[in-house]
Design an enzyme around this catalytic site. Structure first.
Site, PDB file in Angstrom:
ATOM      1  CG  ASP A  44      -2.551  -0.452   0.867  1.00 17.51           C
ATOM      2  OD1 ASP A  44      -1.591  -1.153   1.431  1.00 17.51           O
ATOM      3  OD2 ASP A  44      -3.018   0.622   0.868  1.00 17.51           O
ATOM      4  CB  CYS A  76      -1.830   3.598  -0.021  1.00 19.92           C
ATOM      5  SG  CYS A  76      -3.535   3.720   1.008  1.00 19.92           S
ATOM      6  CE  LYS A 123      -1.731   1.121   4.022  1.00 23.84           C
ATOM      7  NZ  LYS A 123      -3.075   1.481   3.581  1.00 23.84           N
TER       8      LYS A 123
END
Ligand code: VGL
Ligand code: ZN
Length: 203
Positions: free
Chosen positions: A8, A151, A106
């Site tokens: 990310d 994450c 995602k």
């Protein structure tokens, strides 16, 4: 075979973004320096519809930071972030995207969040990352990115659960730290669960 997983590295998690991670931009040069050393580089990308259930804006009367339930699991509510196709969802402009072999998106299901690059938070739906790694005979993953306490941690824990050897590049991670110390606690948890913690110099 070893793969690098970049978690990310998107504008909305940078200090100027909608869900800012302090000094999140400092990990981009570390990602760039490591990518040439790996024959498989995977980047995850938080990729939410505009009405995603992890957004406080989707639940009238709530504010970011509130905790609720989504998809049968506990869910922290966030500011709107990483909305599909919006600039905030793009990778940081300094990230060397030409070196990324595959992007795993995602968090597209509005009814459940996906912190991990492998599975949605309810662990019912796979992103396909496990199969991709298997296809390339990967047995070890090196992980860095944002954010340590969400994450990155979820991706690391799932990777361990799937049987990969896991190394976390600590200088390549930064935390949201809703409560100060969350990031350090997450690193300690990952180590206790079997991850190796190292710095980019030692990769
Ligand atoms: C993340 C909160 C919400 C992360 C993603 O990338 O750590 N955190 N969505
Ligand atoms: Zn998200």
């Amino acid at each position: 075979m070893r793969a690098l997983i970049l978690v990310d590295l998107q504008n909305d998690f940078m200090p100027f973004g909608a869900l800012p991670v302090a000094a999140g931009d400092e990990v981009v040069p570390i990602a760039n320096a490591l990518m040439p050393r790996f024959s498989l580089v995977v980047a995850t990308q938080d990729w939410h519809p505009a009405d995603h259930g992890s957004f406080a804006s989707s639940h009238p009367g709530t504010s970011p930071g509130d905790v609720t339930e989504l998809g049968g699991v506990e869910q922290v509510l966030w500011p709107d972030h990483c909305v599909q196709g919006m600039p905030g969802a793009s990778f940081h402009s300094a990230l060397d995207v030409a070196r990324i072999d595959r992007v795993i998106r995602k968090g597209s299901d509005p009814e459940v969040d996906s912190y991990s690059g492998f599975f949605d938070n309810d662990h019912r739906t796979s992103t396909g990352l496990d199969a991709l790694l298997a296809q390339h005979a990967v047995d070890e993953v090196v992980i860095l990115g944002l954010a340590t306490d969400y994450c990155v941690q979820a991706t690391v824990i799932d990777a361990i659960g799937l049987g990969f050897g896991v190394t976390v590049v600590t200088d390549g991670c930064r935390a949201v730290d809703i409560t100060p110390g969350d990031g350090d606690q997450a690193l300690a948890f990952m180590r206790a669960e079997g991850a190796r913690l190292t710095t980019s110099n030692d990769i």
